[in-house]
Design a protein around this motif. Structure first.
Motif, PDB file in Angstrom:
ATOM      1  N   LEU A 267       7.137 -72.081   0.629  1.00  0.00           N
ATOM      2  CA  LEU A 267       8.367 -72.601   1.223  1.00  0.00           C
ATOM      3  C   LEU A 267       9.195 -71.472   1.826  1.00  0.00           C
ATOM      4  CD1 LEU A 267      10.626 -75.285  -0.463  1.00  0.00           C
ATOM      5  CD2 LEU A 267      11.609 -73.322   0.697  1.00  0.00           C
ATOM      6  N   LEU A 271      10.118 -70.339   6.129  1.00  0.00           N
ATOM      7  CA  LEU A 271      11.493 -70.369   6.626  1.00  0.00           C
ATOM      8  C   LEU A 271      11.818 -69.156   7.493  1.00  0.00           C
ATOM      9  CD1 LEU A 271      13.592 -71.750   3.638  1.00  0.00           C
ATOM     10  CD2 LEU A 271      13.342 -72.757   5.905  1.00  0.00           C
ATOM     11  N   CYS A 275      15.324 -74.714   8.688  1.00  0.00           N
ATOM     12  CA  CYS A 275      14.480 -75.895   8.829  1.00  0.00           C
ATOM     13  C   CYS A 275      15.009 -77.009   7.935  1.00  0.00           C
ATOM     14  CB  CYS A 275      13.044 -75.550   8.446  1.00  0.00           C
ATOM     15  SG  CYS A 275      11.846 -76.863   8.773  1.00  0.00           S
ATOM     16  N   LEU A 280      10.245 -78.849   6.441  1.00  0.00           N
ATOM     17  CA  LEU A 280       9.579 -78.014   5.437  1.00  0.00           C
ATOM     18  C   LEU A 280       8.445 -78.766   4.769  1.00  0.00           C
ATOM     19  CD1 LEU A 280      12.490 -76.123   3.638  1.00  0.00           C
ATOM     20  CD2 LEU A 280      10.581 -75.101   4.852  1.00  0.00           C
TER      21      LEU A 280
END
Length: 332
Positions: A267, A271, A275, A280
């Motif tokens: 994750l 980024l 987002c 995501l």
């Protein structure tokens, strides 16, 4: 008991810094010291046996350079450098009198091999032997695990950046060494074993703190006149970072994934720009609820921020997350 006492001036306390990236040559020398030491631990014993069995003959001249054992290596080998090439060049650039002094100290009471005598005289061919040995040792010992060393270093850098911001320099320094103390401008670090007291006077030069992941004993101090002192301290998990490959042909384990979890690491990496939760979820292949749960945990750890504009929610990495994920290409 052995004690290291590092004397700070006010200027030195303002010039304490952590090395931004791991330095290949000193990390290699730490690994070679660990490789040359006897081990009772089964994991270290297997690591040592595997590496010794696979070392090419090109590495053997390094044993001639340190006949008294790895911990007695000549001081001219003790350099930093952000890359292997830079480290090798710094060794080659050592002043001739410093090289001679190191060799004479190592061979004060024993005959030196012919190539060491040639190195003492500054022979170019002997220097090529040293360079080939250094490069071959790096390729055999460190190159397979260098990405893991880089990840471990970034995590260590981040940990101490937080400690410095939250607790100050005194707590950060003493946190490196349980049992040490900083009082009246002197950082005192007691170590087990005989050896007396080693006094290091910084005198305004400052101090660089460098974690090493292949050394398990006391700190290693580089104290060269006219340069900041460098203290290499044992860090990490207490074992050489050997890459782990699961059954099959999967990728090796990443230290950051072990700390954050694979989904949270994915994750953060996704980024590169702000987002939405839905975006995501699409990028990393999980549901919106999963993203929201992991984003909440990362936000609590100071690694992610979330802003709402109307009905849209956008997630962004924090500066701390950028530091944690910082690669060599972005290290300033």
């Amino acid at each position: 008991m052995c004690v290291i006492r590092i004397h700070f001036t006010a200027d030195d306390l303002a010039r304490v810094r952590f090395a931004r990236r791991p330095s290949p040559v000193p990390e290699l020398h730490a690994a070679l010291m660990l490789l040359g030491a006897a081990h009772e631990e089964p994991l270290l014993g297997r690591w040592r046996h595997r590496l010794l069995r696979g070392l090419p003959s090109t590495v053997e001249p390094l044993a001639d350079l340190v006949p008294g054992g790895p911990e007695a290596a000549p001081a001219f080998l003790d350099v930093l450098g952000d890359s292997l090439d830079e480290g090798v060049e710094l060794i080659r650039a050592a002043r001739p009198e410093r090289v001679r002094a190191g060799i004479e100290q190592a061979y004060g009471r024993r005959p030196a091999p012919p190539w060491i005598r040639a190195l003492h005289g500054g022979d170019a061919g002997a220097w090529r032997v040293v360079e080939r040995a250094q490069r071959a040792a790096f390729e055999s010992v460190l190159a397979p695990v260098w990405p893991q060393v880089q990840d471990l270093h970034r995590a260590e850098f981040t940990r101490h950046a937080l400690a410095l911001a939250e607790q100050g320099i005194a707590a950060t320094l003493t946190g490196l060494a349980p049992g040490s103390r900083l009082r009246d401008g002197v950082w005192e670090w007691p170590l087990p074993g005989a050896g007396g007291v080693r006094e290091v006077h910084l005198g305004g030069r400052g101090l660089i703190l460098r974690p090493t992941f292949h050394w398990r004993r006391g700190p290693l101090v580089q104290d060269l006149p006219g340069h900041p002192a460098v203290l290499s301290y044992p860090a990490g998990r207490g074992l050489p970072p050997v890459p782990h490959v699961p059954d099959g042909d999967g990728p090796p384990e990443e230290p950051l994934a072990g700390v954050l979890g694979r989904t949270r690491l994915a994750l953060l990496r996704s980024l590169s720009e702000a987002c939405t939760t839905t975006g995501l979820a699409r990028r990393i292949g999980v549901g919106n609820a999963t993203v929201s749960a992991h984003a909440s945990a990362l936000r609590a750890a100071g690694l992610l921020t979330t802003t709402r504009t109307g009905r849209s929610v956008h997630h962004s990495r924090t500066a701390l997350a950028e530091l944690l994920l910082m690669g060599d290409a972005t290290d300033g």
